[in-house]
Design an enzyme around this catalytic site. Structure first.
Site, PDB file in Angstrom:
ATOM      1  CG  LEU A 168       7.092   0.984   0.867  1.00 49.18           C
ATOM      2  CD1 LEU A 168       6.473   1.356  -0.478  1.00 49.18           C
ATOM      3  CD2 LEU A 168       8.259   0.026   0.657  1.00 49.18           C
ATOM      4  CD  GLN A 223       3.602   5.445   2.770  1.00 50.92           C
ATOM      5  OE1 GLN A 223       2.608   4.903   2.319  1.00 50.92           O
ATOM      6  NE2 GLN A 223       4.653   4.762   3.206  1.00 50.92           N
ATOM      7  N   GLY A 281       0.847  -1.184   0.000  1.00 45.18           N
ATOM      8  CA  GLY A 281       0.000   0.000   0.000  1.00 45.18           C
ATOM      9  C   GLY A 281       0.879   1.228   0.000  1.00 45.18           C
ATOM     10  CG  HIS A 341       0.074   0.760   7.471  1.00 36.82           C
ATOM     11  ND1 HIS A 341       1.113   0.263   8.233  1.00 36.82           N
ATOM     12  CD2 HIS A 341       0.641   1.646   6.604  1.00 36.82           C
ATOM     13  CE1 HIS A 341       2.247   0.842   7.854  1.00 36.82           C
ATOM     14  NE2 HIS A 341       1.998   1.680   6.863  1.00 36.82           N
ATOM     15  CD  GLU A 342      -0.819   2.162   2.998  1.00 42.40           C
ATOM     16  OE1 GLU A 342      -0.438   3.340   2.863  1.00 42.40           O
ATOM     17  OE2 GLU A 342      -0.030   1.224   3.171  1.00 42.40           O
ATOM     18  CG  HIS A 376       0.799   6.400   5.801  1.00 40.04           C
ATOM     19  ND1 HIS A 376       1.947   6.851   6.411  1.00 40.04           N
ATOM     20  CD2 HIS A 376       1.034   5.099   5.487  1.00 40.04           C
ATOM     21  CE1 HIS A 376       2.831   5.857   6.464  1.00 40.04           C
ATOM     22  NE2 HIS A 376       2.306   4.779   5.916  1.00 40.04           N
TER      23      HIS A 376
HETATM   24 ZN   LIG Z   1       3.212   2.955   5.753  1.00 39.83          ZN
END
Ligand SMILES: [Zn+2]
Length: 177
Positions: A103, A54, A49, A144-145, A148
């Site tokens: 990442l 990011q 993802g 999780h995404e 962000h």
């Molecule tokens: Zn992440």
């Protein structure tokens, strides 16, 4: 398509709540190219993802796709999903703890509690409204995404930091690979 540069932990863009994407601009050529680049970048770095912040764009866009890859061997399959302005709501109090990586936090894994089932409302890349429920691994990746987009990293969600593990030790002690 282009591979975008990934913002690493410490970059303020990862700690800012991302802006909503104006619905009218979803199908614009600029956004279309940006989403294609996000997909390309996620695949290049074997992520499951990727969220706008990011790649240094404070926009509420998330791309998700999973299949077995070197960073995630034995991972369940998730078909490509593009979520714009996603809202995520838990459908249960039940949580599960499992390993996550990011990442933007390279070469580190840790166990993170997540709701087992969530409802997701979002727009897809055509601007169509989506409303669906997901469980387990897919639910974990979405949480999780989605974090962000609020400026939250998986480390913030860990109850304790004692599972924090470098990748080499993770592979040595915590997988059967
Ligand atoms: Zn992440």
């Amino acid at each position: 398509m282009a591979i975008l540069k990934i913002a690493q932990m410490g970059n303020p863009v990862l700690r800012r709540p991302a802006d909503l994407v104006p619905i009218k601009s979803i199908k614009s050529p600029i956004l279309k190219k940006f989403i294609d680049d996000m997909i390309e970048t996620m695949r290049e770095y074997s992520g499951v993802g990727l969220a706008g912040p990011q790649v240094h764009e404070s926009l509420q866009i998330v791309v998700i796709e999973a299949h077995e890859n070197p960073r995630y061997p034995q991972t369940p399959t998730i078909p490509l999903a593009i979520l714009i302005n996603p809202a995520v709501e838990p459908l249960t109090d039940e949580t599960d703890e499992d390993w996550e990586g990011c990442l933007s936090i390279p070469d580190i894994r840790g166990k993170v509690p997540r709701y087992r089932e969530v409802r997701v409302r979002a727009h897809d890349r055509e601007g169509k409204e989506l409303d669906f429920s997901v469980k387990d691994f897919f639910a974990r990746v979405i949480q999780h995404e989605h974090d962000h987009l609020q400026g939250i990293l998986f480390l913030d969600r860990m109850k304790k930091l004692d599972t924090l593990t470098y990748m080499a030790e993770y592979q040595r002690y915590w997988t059967n690979q």
